[in-house]
Scaffold this active site. Structure first.
Site, short mmCIF file in Angstrom:
data_model
loop_
_atom_site.label_atom_id
_atom_site.label_comp_id
_atom_site.label_asym_id
_atom_site.label_seq_id
_atom_site.Cartn_x
_atom_site.Cartn_y
_atom_site.Cartn_z
N VAL A 22 1.17 6.94 -0.27
CA VAL A 22 0.49 6.03 0.65
C VAL A 22 -0.95 5.83 0.22
O VAL A 22 -1.64 6.80 -0.12
CB VAL A 22 0.52 6.60 2.09
CG1 VAL A 22 -0.21 5.67 3.05
CG2 VAL A 22 1.94 6.84 2.54
N CYS A 23 -1.41 4.58 0.20
CA CYS A 23 -2.81 4.30 -0.10
C CYS A 23 -3.51 3.82 1.17
O CYS A 23 -3.26 2.71 1.64
CB CYS A 23 -2.93 3.26 -1.20
SG CYS A 23 -4.63 2.96 -1.66
N LEU A 24 -4.32 4.68 1.72
CA LEU A 24 -5.09 4.31 2.92
C LEU A 24 -6.50 4.84 2.67
O LEU A 24 -6.67 6.02 2.37
CB LEU A 24 -4.44 4.95 4.16
CG LEU A 24 -5.12 4.68 5.50
CD1 LEU A 24 -5.05 3.21 5.86
CD2 LEU A 24 -4.45 5.50 6.61
N ASN A 55 0.80 -1.22 0.00
CA ASN A 55 0.00 0.00 0.00
C ASN A 55 0.84 1.29 0.00
O ASN A 55 0.29 2.38 0.11
CB ASN A 55 -0.96 0.01 1.19
CG ASN A 55 -1.79 -1.25 1.25
OD1 ASN A 55 -1.63 -2.07 2.15
ND2 ASN A 55 -2.64 -1.45 0.26
#
Lengths: 178, 95
Positions: free
Chosen positions: A106-108, A99
């Site tokens: 950042v992939c959140l 992620n």
């Protein structure tokens, strides 16, 4: 509800001064919720002239995290119309993670589609910490890492612990943690 | 001795008759205005959704510009019209 970091009088005084933007007032309140973080989550303000810029240092010591022993720094920059717009987060430490890509994006979910103005700084910090317990290969940013995590979990684990030992992988220099 | 009152000042406090203490969008108590406003009161009133959650009207309207659900429970937002003791709508907020 958690206690605010400042008393109502203090916040009212700040409002009266009229110097702080609305987003800043909300950040002041958010900081109250971050006061009870353990030593593995440290939120600091690196620039005295920029109240809306934070560094988050995360020490990974959860026993079941495959990034255990790693120490990761994130930069959190908060927009002026916060909390209506989500903060921007960048991972400053090189990491191999499904992620987080090699450039530190950042992939959140809560930073993107699932952001809501009722969330705050502490939700973001805990969300980032959670990425090290439950990486999500369904929502990848580093496609190669996500694919390996799905197809061959033990090889993926192996590669993560290799990068934790430091050195150059895929042309990127990883810091040595173990 | 005879006392004559020349003048007097009445002092009162007020608070909204609602259960939520804070607007969870701006985190200000409802007795304070939203961050865009200077004074608390009818001009910066809390409003309630059918789901029961309260927000400053300015805070929730900003969210509703881009969404149509309550930011707490994601139930489709519909404003609850408050009624006085005779059942007449009060404090209608202009849409």
């Amino acid at each position: 509800m958690a206690e605010s970091g400042k008393t109502e009088e203090e916040i009212a005084a700040v409002v009266k001064q009229g110097k702080k933007a609305p987003g800043q007032l909300r950040v002041i309140r958010d900081l109250g919720d971050t006061a009870d973080f353990g030593p593995e989550l440290r939120l600091t303000q690196p620039d005295l002239n920029n109240f809306m810029l934070f560094n988050l240092d995360v020490d990974i010591n959860m026993p079941d995290s495959i990034w255990r022993k790693g120490k990761y720094r994130f930069t959190i920059s908060i927009p002026n119309d916060y909390p209506h717009t989500a903060p921007k987060v960048h991972c400053d430490t090189q990491i191999y993670h499904p992620n987080i890509d090699m450039q530190g994006n950042v992939c959140l979910n809560i930073l993107r589609a699932d952001w809501k103005p009722v969330l705050g700084l502490s939700a973001i910090c805990l969300g980032l910490q959670f990425l090290f317990i439950e990486p999500n290969s369904e929502d990848p940013l580093n496609l190669e890492a996500a694919q390996l995590m799905r197809s061959n979990p033990s090889q993926f684990k192996e590669k993560v612990s290799k990068t934790l030992r430091g050195g150059t992988y895929d042309g990127k220099v990883f810091p040595k943690f173990i | 001795m005879k006392v004559t009152i020349d003048s007097w000042f009445a002092v009162a406090t007020w608070n909204w008759d609602i259960s939520d203490p804070h607007c969870v969008i701006c985190m200000n108590p409802f007795e304070m205005p939203c961050p865009q406003c200077k004074y608390a009161g009818e001009d910066c009133a809390p409003i309630q959704g059918q789901c029961g959650h309260h927000f400053h009207m300015h805070c929730i309207y900003k969210w509703l510009e881009t969404h149509d659900e309550c930011p707490l429970d994601r139930v489709k937002w519909a404003e609850k019209i408050l009624e006085d003791h005779r059942g007449a709508p009060v404090a209608q907020v202009p849409q």
